[in-house]
Design a protein around this motif. Structure first.
Motif, mmCIF file in Angstrom:
data_model
loop_
_atom_site.group_PDB
_atom_site.id
_atom_site.type_symbol
_atom_site.label_atom_id
_atom_site.label_comp_id
_atom_site.label_asym_id
_atom_site.label_seq_id
_atom_site.Cartn_x
_atom_site.Cartn_y
_atom_site.Cartn_z
ATOM 1 N N ALA A 171 0.861 -1.183 0.000
ATOM 2 C CA ALA A 171 0.000 0.000 0.000
ATOM 3 C C ALA A 171 0.893 1.227 0.000
ATOM 4 O O ALA A 171 1.906 1.269 0.708
ATOM 5 C CB ALA A 171 -0.913 0.020 1.226
ATOM 6 N N THR A 172 0.545 2.217 -0.797
ATOM 7 C CA THR A 172 1.311 3.451 -0.827
ATOM 8 C C THR A 172 0.910 4.329 0.358
ATOM 9 O O THR A 172 -0.148 4.164 0.943
ATOM 10 C CB THR A 172 1.096 4.201 -2.152
ATOM 11 O OG1 THR A 172 -0.301 4.391 -2.366
ATOM 12 C CG2 THR A 172 1.696 3.426 -3.319
ATOM 13 N N ILE A 173 1.780 5.260 0.694
ATOM 14 C CA ILE A 173 1.542 6.157 1.823
ATOM 15 C C ILE A 173 1.202 7.541 1.285
ATOM 16 O O ILE A 173 1.809 8.009 0.321
ATOM 17 C CB ILE A 173 2.769 6.206 2.744
ATOM 18 C CG1 ILE A 173 3.019 4.807 3.325
ATOM 19 C CG2 ILE A 173 2.588 7.233 3.851
ATOM 20 C CD1 ILE A 173 4.224 4.709 4.202
ATOM 21 N N THR A 174 0.226 8.203 1.908
ATOM 22 C CA THR A 174 -0.187 9.522 1.461
ATOM 23 C C THR A 174 0.099 10.581 2.518
ATOM 24 O O THR A 174 0.282 10.278 3.699
ATOM 25 C CB THR A 174 -1.693 9.562 1.128
ATOM 26 O OG1 THR A 174 -2.445 9.362 2.326
ATOM 27 C CG2 THR A 174 -2.056 8.518 0.090
ATOM 28 N N CYS A 175 0.138 11.826 2.051
ATOM 29 C CA CYS A 175 0.361 12.975 2.928
ATOM 30 C C CYS A 175 -0.487 14.139 2.414
ATOM 31 O O CYS A 175 -1.187 14.004 1.401
ATOM 32 C CB CYS A 175 1.845 13.359 2.949
ATOM 33 S SG CYS A 175 2.513 13.842 1.347
ATOM 34 N N ALA A 176 -0.396 15.265 3.075
ATOM 35 C CA ALA A 176 -1.064 16.468 2.583
ATOM 36 C C ALA A 176 -0.484 16.809 1.208
ATOM 37 O O ALA A 176 0.674 16.495 0.927
ATOM 38 C CB ALA A 176 -0.837 17.615 3.561
ATOM 39 N N PRO A 177 -1.259 17.444 0.337
ATOM 40 C CA PRO A 177 -0.771 17.724 -1.014
ATOM 41 C C PRO A 177 0.151 18.937 -1.072
ATOM 42 O O PRO A 177 0.068 19.843 -0.235
ATOM 43 C CB PRO A 177 -2.054 18.004 -1.795
ATOM 44 C CG PRO A 177 -2.955 18.612 -0.782
ATOM 45 C CD PRO A 177 -2.647 17.896 0.512
ATOM 46 N N SER A 178 1.000 18.943 -2.091
ATOM 47 C CA SER A 178 1.774 20.148 -2.386
ATOM 48 C C SER A 178 0.853 21.125 -3.107
ATOM 49 O O SER A 178 -0.270 20.776 -3.503
ATOM 50 C CB SER A 178 2.967 19.795 -3.277
ATOM 51 O OG SER A 178 2.518 19.396 -4.561
ATOM 52 N N ALA A 179 1.313 22.334 -3.322
ATOM 53 C CA ALA A 179 0.515 23.334 -4.046
ATOM 54 C C ALA A 179 0.228 22.863 -5.468
ATOM 55 O O ALA A 179 -0.795 23.224 -6.042
ATOM 56 C CB ALA A 179 1.235 24.672 -4.061
ATOM 57 N N ASP A 180 1.100 22.019 -6.034
ATOM 58 C CA ASP A 180 0.903 21.524 -7.398
ATOM 59 C C ASP A 180 -0.365 20.682 -7.517
ATOM 60 O O ASP A 180 -1.019 20.671 -8.556
ATOM 61 C CB ASP A 180 2.097 20.657 -7.845
ATOM 62 C CG ASP A 180 3.415 21.402 -7.808
ATOM 63 O OD1 ASP A 180 3.407 22.654 -7.909
ATOM 64 O OD2 ASP A 180 4.458 20.734 -7.667
ATOM 65 N N VAL A 181 -0.713 19.955 -6.476
ATOM 66 C CA VAL A 181 -1.807 18.976 -6.508
ATOM 67 C C VAL A 181 -3.045 19.457 -5.750
ATOM 68 O O VAL A 181 -4.144 18.983 -5.988
ATOM 69 C CB VAL A 181 -1.301 17.622 -5.922
ATOM 70 C CG1 VAL A 181 -2.399 16.586 -5.873
ATOM 71 C CG2 VAL A 181 -0.114 17.108 -6.717
ATOM 72 N N ARG A 182 -2.889 20.425 -4.887
ATOM 73 C CA ARG A 182 -3.949 20.854 -3.968
ATOM 74 C C ARG A 182 -5.286 21.163 -4.643
ATOM 75 O O ARG A 182 -6.342 20.894 -4.086
ATOM 76 C CB ARG A 182 -3.467 22.074 -3.191
ATOM 77 C CG ARG A 182 -4.348 22.453 -2.025
ATOM 78 C CD ARG A 182 -3.727 23.569 -1.182
ATOM 79 N NE ARG A 182 -2.454 23.130 -0.628
ATOM 80 C CZ ARG A 182 -1.316 23.820 -0.736
ATOM 81 N NH1 ARG A 182 -1.281 24.979 -1.360
ATOM 82 N NH2 ARG A 182 -0.206 23.352 -0.196
ATOM 83 N N ASP A 183 -5.276 21.700 -5.855
ATOM 84 C CA ASP A 183 -6.525 22.065 -6.527
ATOM 85 C C ASP A 183 -7.318 20.863 -7.037
ATOM 86 O O ASP A 183 -8.503 20.992 -7.332
ATOM 87 C CB ASP A 183 -6.256 23.012 -7.698
ATOM 88 C CG ASP A 183 -5.841 24.390 -7.216
ATOM 89 O OD1 ASP A 183 -6.075 24.723 -6.031
ATOM 90 O OD2 ASP A 183 -5.279 25.140 -8.037
ATOM 91 N N ILE A 184 -6.660 19.693 -7.155
ATOM 92 C CA ILE A 184 -7.386 18.530 -7.666
ATOM 93 C C ILE A 184 -7.595 17.424 -6.639
ATOM 94 O O ILE A 184 -8.418 16.546 -6.841
ATOM 95 C CB ILE A 184 -6.732 17.945 -8.941
ATOM 96 C CG1 ILE A 184 -5.331 17.445 -8.647
ATOM 97 C CG2 ILE A 184 -6.746 18.957 -10.067
ATOM 98 C CD1 ILE A 184 -4.765 16.564 -9.727
ATOM 99 N N HIS A 185 -6.838 17.463 -5.534
ATOM 100 C CA HIS A 185 -7.036 16.427 -4.509
ATOM 101 C C HIS A 185 -6.495 16.889 -3.164
ATOM 102 O O HIS A 185 -5.525 17.637 -3.110
ATOM 103 C CB HIS A 185 -6.366 15.106 -4.909
ATOM 104 C CG HIS A 185 -7.043 13.917 -4.309
ATOM 105 N ND1 HIS A 185 -6.863 13.553 -2.994
ATOM 106 C CD2 HIS A 185 -7.912 13.024 -4.826
ATOM 107 C CE1 HIS A 185 -7.596 12.471 -2.737
ATOM 108 N NE2 HIS A 185 -8.245 12.140 -3.832
#
Length: 193
Positions: free
Chosen positions: A131-145
């Motif tokens: 299973a992959t690990i997730t974290c808070a998004p960077s500004a690059d991804v924040r608008d879509i997830h």
């Protein structure tokens, strides 16, 4: 976060056919310590039980970085790397969702931090799972997830796979802003791998 990803070239000395739509439940290339192997993407947590004491059979594809090493469901898991060229996210309303492709701006490989173990299934079957690990998004991804995978650089792989838990925990953060590019993915055949 990732929900699907793609891998189109050789990695860690393995050359699989290009795969442009890797979904949970499928076999993926995984590096653990000095070994590279295929594992099932999605974990049935070893030893996890529901309120009635029955085993939980729900598959976990992503684990939250904030709690992954605190939950009993992930006790005694190992650390791994899942390589990819990029991943997909979707925005919008049901049946009208827009797919987005996320890759490194420099075209480099993404190395998702992951956990793995072996599930002992019915009839003595052994399933190597990740299973992959997730974290808070960077500004690059924040608008879509609201989440993104913990992505490591090549020089962080040995730290993640090493014995130092504190050093590995320090890596569970988003990539620096400006590292990723997000573009529409209208050209993907979602029915084929």
């Amino acid at each position: 976060m990732p929900g699907r990803f793609f891998l189109t070239g050789p990695v860690f000395g393995i050359t699989d056919p290009p795969r442009r739509n890797i979904a949970p439940g499928q076999e993926v290339i995984v590096r653990v310590s000095d070994e590279v192997r295929h594992m099932r993407w999605g974990m049935i947590p070893v030893g996890r039980v529901n309120a009635r004491g029955r085993p939980v059979m729900e598959t976990i594809v992503n684990a939250r970085s904030e709690t992954v090493f605190d939950k009993s469901a992930f006790a005694d898991v190992g650390r791994a790397i899942v390589p990819a060229n990029g991943w997909y996210e979707w925005t919008g309303e049901k049946r009208r969702k827009q797919p987005w492709r996320i890759t490194r701006k420099d075209g480099g490989m993404l190395y998702f931090a992951a956990i793995f173990d072996v599930w002992n299934g019915p009839g003595g079957i052994l399933v190597h799972q990740v299973a992959t690990i997730t974290c808070a998004p960077s500004a690059d991804v924040r608008d879509i997830h609201h989440r993104m995978g913990v992505i490591l650089t090549a020089d962080q792989i040995d730290i993640w796979l090493g014995e130092d838990d504190d050093a590995a925990s320090d890596l569970m953060r988003p990539l620096p802003d400006g590292t990723l590019i997000v573009e529409k993915a209208d050209d993907v055949d979602w029915d084929s791998p």
